[in-house]
Design a protein around this motif. Structure first.
Motif, PDB file in Angstrom:
ATOM      1  N   THR A  32      -2.801   5.492  -1.146  1.00 36.02           N
ATOM      2  CA  THR A  32      -2.690   5.818  -0.447  1.00 36.02           C
ATOM      3  C   THR A  32      -3.621   6.262   0.606  1.00 36.02           C
ATOM      4  N   LEU A  58      -3.852   2.905   2.749  1.00 34.62           N
ATOM      5  CA  LEU A  58      -2.041   3.812   3.883  1.00 34.62           C
ATOM      6  C   LEU A  58      -2.683   3.938   5.240  1.00 34.62           C
ATOM      7  N   THR A  59      -3.431   5.228   4.465  1.00 35.29           N
ATOM      8  CA  THR A  59      -4.144   6.165   5.433  1.00 35.29           C
ATOM      9  C   THR A  59      -4.682   5.666   7.076  1.00 35.29           C
ATOM     10  N   ILE A 116      -5.446   2.119   7.731  1.00 35.65           N
ATOM     11  CA  ILE A 116      -4.490   1.178   8.191  1.00 35.65           C
ATOM     12  C   ILE A 116      -3.703   1.367   8.854  1.00 35.65           C
ATOM     13  N   LEU A 117      -2.122   2.361   7.993  1.00 35.25           N
ATOM     14  CA  LEU A 117      -1.101   2.838   9.229  1.00 35.25           C
ATOM     15  C   LEU A 117      -1.045   2.998  10.603  1.00 35.25           C
ATOM     16  N   PRO A 118      -1.931   3.982  11.382  1.00 33.77           N
ATOM     17  CA  PRO A 118      -1.753   4.254  12.348  1.00 33.77           C
ATOM     18  C   PRO A 118      -2.307   2.735  13.310  1.00 33.77           C
ATOM     19  N   PHE A 127      -0.699   0.020  12.554  1.00 34.84           N
ATOM     20  CA  PHE A 127       0.488  -0.470  13.080  1.00 34.84           C
ATOM     21  C   PHE A 127       1.479  -0.023  13.707  1.00 34.84           C
ATOM     22  N   ILE A 128       1.201   1.184  13.364  1.00 33.20           N
ATOM     23  CA  ILE A 128       1.655   2.402  14.216  1.00 33.20           C
ATOM     24  C   ILE A 128       2.482   1.909  16.012  1.00 33.20           C
ATOM     25  N   ILE A 156      -9.168  -1.282  12.058  1.00 35.98           N
ATOM     26  CA  ILE A 156      -9.079  -1.324  10.087  1.00 35.98           C
ATOM     27  C   ILE A 156     -10.189  -1.462   9.954  1.00 35.98           C
ATOM     28  N   THR A 214       1.744 -10.474  10.684  1.00 41.86           N
ATOM     29  CA  THR A 214       1.240  -8.542  11.330  1.00 41.86           C
ATOM     30  C   THR A 214       1.810  -7.819   9.868  1.00 41.86           C
ATOM     31  N   ILE A 240      -0.201  -5.590   6.137  1.00 45.18           N
ATOM     32  CA  ILE A 240      -0.597  -4.535   5.858  1.00 45.18           C
ATOM     33  C   ILE A 240      -0.424  -4.402   3.838  1.00 45.18           C
ATOM     34  N   SER A 289      -4.389  -3.998   2.420  1.00 44.73           N
ATOM     35  CA  SER A 289      -4.370  -2.920   1.723  1.00 44.73           C
ATOM     36  C   SER A 289      -4.955  -3.731  -0.053  1.00 44.73           C
TER      37      SER A 289
END
Length: 309
Positions: A2, A5-6, A8-10, A12-13, A114, A294, A298, A302
């Motif tokens: 978790t 993901l917190t 790297i996700l921004p 990809f968002i 990242i 890309t 993700i 990770s």
């Protein structure tokens, strides 16, 4: 998981925002082209100029980090070239373009944000050391191989001039070169100038990520799936594995190892498509490799963040 993901996700968002904006016709292809031209020709060269001009070259340009990363780059290129020619029966020109996709990780638009989100801004010195020669080295290798592939019957003594012209028409290379001149020459810059350049650099990464999302929508996957997946495996697994192995063997510092492996582990960059488009070779493979790589990164990035100390 978790926490990772917190981190790297921004990134990809923001990519997804750009993708959705073009998909929903809120942002046109012309807008995407303009935004990417701004970021790649102006904002990112400013970012590289400022980073390289202030980088402690003696401290950060250590051989082990560069050898660890760029041995992986050359291995990825040669593996991609051999597979494209011998396994997928592509022309030599297509094979060079596919090999370039394997070597050119998205060090700027994915590797930098990242690493910054995962380890903080102080961990980016290794990234900048790699990036300082990433575009010159990658383009020199790719352009030289492509010109050799296209040189059938052409005198080889024209090759150095062709490579030089192609490299120094690239804004990223020019930004890096200017930064090196200021750094090595210890040239003082007026504070009003550096503050203006800093304004440009703050726009670079978010604008480029948004624009890249629009580019990825334009070049959706169409065929060549075996070749595309091969490029993704080399980029996301083989290259960072070589870098990690060499880096741990060379006893890189923790920060240097993180920078090298994260940079090696991200998806092929938009320069992969720029190179393919420049020569009109394997454009569909390049564009789809950027998109699918890309998305897959993700998961793979990770995993590498979990492995790294």
């Amino acid at each position: 998981m978790t926490d990772i993901l917190t981190i790297i996700l921004p990134v990809f968002i923001v990519l997804a925002f750009g993708y959705a904006a073009v998909w929903g016709k809120l942002f046109s292809d012309d807008h995407v082209d303009g935004l990417m031209r701004f970021t790649q020709s102006f904002a990112i060269p400013c970012l590289l100029f400022r980073a390289i001009s202030t980088l402690d070259l003696g401290q950060n340009f250590n051989a082990p980090i560069l050898v660890s990363f760029y041995t992986g780059v050359v291995a990825a290129f040669l593996l991609g070239l051999a597979a494209a020619r011998l396994l997928f029966n592509r022309t030599w020109e297509d094979s060079v373009a596919i090999a370039f996709c394997c070597l050119f990780s998205n060090s700027l638009l994915l590797g930098l944000p990242i690493t910054k989100r995962a380890y903080g801004p102080d961990a980016l010195l290794g990234n900048y050391a790699i990036i300082a020669i990433h575009a010159p080295f990658g383009y020199m290798l790719g352009i030289t191989a492509m010109e050799l592939a296209r040189a059938r019957g052409t005198a080889l003594h024209h090759l150095p001039a062709k490579v030089g012209r192609a490299m120094f028409s690239n804004a990223l290379v020019l930004g890096i070169t200017a930064g090196l001149i200021v750094n090595l020459g210890q040239i003082p810059l007026p504070s009003v100038f550096t503050e203006a350049v800093d304004l440009m650099t703050r726009a670079a990464l978010p604008a480029a990520l948004f624009g890249l999302g629009g580019v990825l929508y334009r070049y959706r996957p169409e065929g060549d799936m075996r070749t595309i997946l091969f490029v993704c495996v080399v980029s996301l697994i083989v290259h960072p594995t070589i870098t990690y192995t060499l880096g741990t063997t060379a006893n890189l510092t923790t920060d240097a190892l993180r920078s090298a492996v994260v940079t090696a582990s991200v998806a092929p960059g938009i320069n992969a498509y720029v190179f393919a488009n420049m020569y009109g070779a394997a454009k569909r493979v390049a564009a789809s490799s950027v998109l699918i790589g890309t998305a897959l990164s993700i998961i793979t990035t990770s995993a590498w963040l979990t492995i790294l100390p």
